[in-house]
Motif scaffolding. Structure first.
Motif, short mmCIF file in Angstrom:
data_model
loop_
_atom_site.label_atom_id
_atom_site.label_comp_id
_atom_site.label_asym_id
_atom_site.label_seq_id
_atom_site.Cartn_x
_atom_site.Cartn_y
_atom_site.Cartn_z
N HIS A 106 2.46 13.26 -0.47
CA HIS A 106 2.25 13.25 -1.92
C HIS A 106 1.02 14.05 -2.33
CE1 HIS A 106 5.36 10.26 -3.08
NE2 HIS A 106 5.28 9.96 -1.80
N ALA A 107 0.59 14.98 -1.48
CA ALA A 107 -0.63 15.75 -1.76
C ALA A 107 -0.35 17.25 -1.86
CB ALA A 107 -1.66 15.50 -0.67
N ALA A 108 -1.02 17.89 -2.81
CA ALA A 108 -0.95 19.35 -2.92
C ALA A 108 -1.82 20.01 -1.85
CB ALA A 108 -1.40 19.79 -4.31
N GLU A 109 -2.90 19.33 -1.46
CA GLU A 109 -3.80 19.85 -0.43
C GLU A 109 -4.23 18.71 0.48
OE1 GLU A 109 -7.32 22.59 -1.28
OE2 GLU A 109 -8.33 20.72 -0.67
N THR A 153 0.83 -1.20 0.00
CA THR A 153 0.00 0.00 0.00
C THR A 153 0.86 1.25 0.00
OG1 THR A 153 -1.46 -1.29 1.44
CG2 THR A 153 -2.05 1.00 1.05
N VAL A 154 1.86 1.25 0.86
CA VAL A 154 2.78 2.40 0.94
C VAL A 154 3.49 2.63 -0.40
CG1 VAL A 154 4.91 3.24 2.02
CG2 VAL A 154 3.14 2.16 3.42
N ASP A 155 3.95 1.54 -1.00
CA ASP A 155 4.64 1.65 -2.29
C ASP A 155 3.72 2.19 -3.37
OD1 ASP A 155 7.02 0.98 -4.02
OD2 ASP A 155 5.50 -0.27 -5.00
N SER A 156 2.48 1.74 -3.38
CA SER A 156 1.51 2.18 -4.37
C SER A 156 1.23 3.67 -4.25
CB SER A 156 0.20 1.39 -4.20
OG SER A 156 -0.78 1.84 -5.10
N ILE A 157 0.95 4.13 -3.04
CA ILE A 157 0.64 5.55 -2.83
C ILE A 157 1.87 6.42 -3.08
CG2 ILE A 157 -0.09 7.25 -1.09
CD1 ILE A 157 -1.72 4.98 0.19
N GLY A 158 3.04 5.89 -2.75
CA GLY A 158 4.27 6.64 -2.92
C GLY A 158 4.62 6.93 -4.37
N ARG A 159 3.95 6.26 -5.29
CA ARG A 159 4.21 6.47 -6.72
C ARG A 159 3.21 7.44 -7.35
NH1 ARG A 159 7.42 2.17 -8.89
NH2 ARG A 159 7.90 0.61 -7.29
N MET A 160 2.37 8.06 -6.52
CA MET A 160 1.31 8.92 -7.04
C MET A 160 1.44 10.36 -6.53
SD MET A 160 -1.94 6.34 -6.63
CE MET A 160 -1.83 4.62 -7.16
N ALA A 161 0.71 11.26 -7.19
CA ALA A 161 0.64 12.67 -6.76
C ALA A 161 -0.83 13.08 -6.78
CB ALA A 161 1.45 13.55 -7.70
N PHE A 162 -1.30 13.61 -5.66
CA PHE A 162 -2.71 13.94 -5.51
C PHE A 162 -2.95 15.44 -5.47
CE2 PHE A 162 -1.80 10.01 -3.06
CZ PHE A 162 -2.48 9.11 -3.88
N ASP A 163 -4.05 15.87 -6.09
CA ASP A 163 -4.46 17.26 -5.96
C ASP A 163 -4.93 17.55 -4.54
OD1 ASP A 163 -4.17 18.22 -8.72
OD2 ASP A 163 -5.72 16.73 -9.16
N ARG A 164 -5.63 16.59 -3.97
CA ARG A 164 -6.07 16.73 -2.57
C ARG A 164 -6.33 15.35 -1.97
NH1 ARG A 164 -8.98 21.12 -3.57
NH2 ARG A 164 -9.01 20.98 -5.83
N VAL A 165 -6.15 15.26 -0.67
CA VAL A 165 -6.42 14.00 0.03
C VAL A 165 -7.40 14.27 1.17
CG1 VAL A 165 -4.16 13.02 -0.53
CG2 VAL A 165 -4.46 14.22 1.65
N PHE A 166 -8.16 13.23 1.52
CA PHE A 166 -9.12 13.30 2.62
C PHE A 166 -8.81 12.15 3.57
CE2 PHE A 166 -11.06 15.30 -1.03
CZ PHE A 166 -11.58 16.47 -0.50
N ARG A 192 -6.47 21.91 5.91
CA ARG A 192 -7.85 22.15 6.34
C ARG A 192 -8.36 21.01 7.21
NH1 ARG A 192 -9.61 22.33 1.69
NH2 ARG A 192 -9.56 24.58 1.32
N ILE A 193 -9.15 21.37 8.24
CA ILE A 193 -9.89 20.40 9.02
C ILE A 193 -11.37 20.61 8.72
CG2 ILE A 193 -10.55 19.61 11.33
CD1 ILE A 193 -7.84 20.60 12.35
N VAL A 194 -12.02 19.57 8.25
CA VAL A 194 -13.46 19.64 8.02
C VAL A 194 -14.13 18.93 9.19
CG1 VAL A 194 -15.34 19.21 6.40
CG2 VAL A 194 -13.00 19.49 5.54
N CYS A 195 -14.98 19.65 9.92
CA CYS A 195 -15.54 19.14 11.16
C CYS A 195 -17.01 19.54 11.28
CB CYS A 195 -14.75 19.66 12.36
SG CYS A 195 -14.51 21.47 12.33
#
Length: 253
Positions: A197-200, A155-168, A226-229
Motif C-alpha cells: 500500500h506504499a508508493a515508496e 492491524t492488517v485490516d487497518s493498514i489495508g484500508r490506507m495508501a501511503f506516500d512512503r513507508v519506513f 531504498r535501503i537506508v543504512c
C-alpha cells in the motif's frame, strides 16, 4: 543447546554481552590468533545458538529480543540512519512507520509540527510523534509486550484500508537470495501489507543485518525502493541491490 566453550570463546561471549557486536579483525588482534580461528569460534557459538554471524563479525542471537535489550545496541548507527531517513519525508506526506529500535529514530528526527500524517503500529513511536505535535494514527491490534507493537488481523485490516506516500520498515535480515526478513511472523505480515500500500518503500537497517536471514520473508529486494543504512554491504549484496534498482543511502556521518 549446551556446549563446552574454551576460555577464548567464553571471553568472546563476555565481549558480545557487553557490546552486542564483535568484529573478526578486532578479535584477531585482541586474541593474537588467525582470522580462521576466530571464524571457527563464531561458527561454534552460532551453532550453539549464542550468536548470529554477520558480514565481518557477529552479534548476539536474540530472537524477538525485547525492545529495551535492542535499544542499547548500535545506537550511534541507528541515530544516523534515522536522521537520513527522516530527511526523505516531505510536507503533506502520509507515511507509515512500523515498530523497531531503528524506526524509532526515524520518528525522533522528524521535525516538530510537520504537516504530515504518520500511521504506526508502534505505541512508543506514537508517543514520540505526539510530543512533536505530528498528526498520528495508531492502528488497532494485539499488543506485543517485547516490541510495543500492535499486530494481528485488526492491524492488517487497518493498514489495508490506507495508501501511503512512503513507508519506513525495519528488518532483521537482508540478503540477496532471501530479500528482507523478520523473526516474528506477525510483524512480517504487517510489513508485507505496508509494502503493498506504499508508493515508496524504505527499509532502515544497520550493517549487522546484511547477509542475515530469518524465517519469515516479507519482501524480495525489488519490493523496496531504498535501503537506508550506516554503511554499504559487501560486494555481492551491493551488486544485487543495483541489479534490482534498490537505492542505497548510507548515512556514514
Amino acid at each position: 543447546m549446551t556446549m563446552n566453550l574454551n576460555e577464548r570463546q567464553q571471553q568472546l561471549m563476555t565481549m558480545l554481552e557487553s557490546t552486542g557486536e564483535v568484529k573478526v579483525a578486532g578479535l584477531k588482534e585482541t586474541f593474537g590468533v588467525t582470522e580462521m580461528t576466530i571464524r571457527r569460534d563464531l561458527e561454534k557459538l552460532e551453532h550453539a545458538g549464542y550468536v548470529k554471524r554477520t558480514f565481518g563479525g557477529a552479534i548476539l542471537a536474540s530472537k524477538d529480543a525485547t525492545l529495551q535489550d535492542r535499544s542499547v545496541v548500535m545506537t550511534d548507527e541507528k541515530n544516523r540512519i534515522g536522521r537520513a531517513a527522516a530527511s526523505l519525508v516531505q510536507e503533506n506526506d502520509s507515511i507509515f512507520i512500523d515498530g523497531g529500535t531503528t524506526t524509532l529514530y526515524v520518528a525522533r528526527h522528524l521535525k516538530p509540527g510537520m504537516n504530515i500524517t504518520v500511521v504506526t503500529n508502534a505505541l512508543n513511536i506514537a508517543l514520540e510523534l505526539l510530543e512533536k505535535r505530528i498528526t498520528t494514527v495508531v492502528t488497532g491490534g494485539m499488543a506485543l509486550e517485547t516490541t510495543s507493537t500492535l499486530v494481528g488481523p485488526a492491524t492488517v485490516d487497518s493498514i489495508g484500508r490506507m495508501a501511503f506516500d512512503r513507508v519506513f520498515l525495519g528488518a532483521t535480515g537482508v540478503s540477496a537470495k532471501h530479500g528482507f526478513s523478520n523473526s516474528n511472523m506477525y510483524e512480517a505480515e504487517i510489513k508485507r501489507i505496508a509494502i503493498a500500500h506504499a508508493a515508496e518503500v524504505n527499509v532502515v537497517v544497520d550493517h549487522t543485518k546484511f547477509g542475515a536471514k530469518e524465517l519469515f520473508s516479507f519482501g524480495s529486494l525489488d519490493a523496496v525502493h531504498r535501503i537506508v543504512c550506516d554503511q554499504e554491504p559487501e560486494e555481492s549484496l551491493l551488486a544485487a541491490c543495483k541489479e534490482n534498482n534498490v537505492e542505497l543511502l548510507a548515512a556514514t556521518e
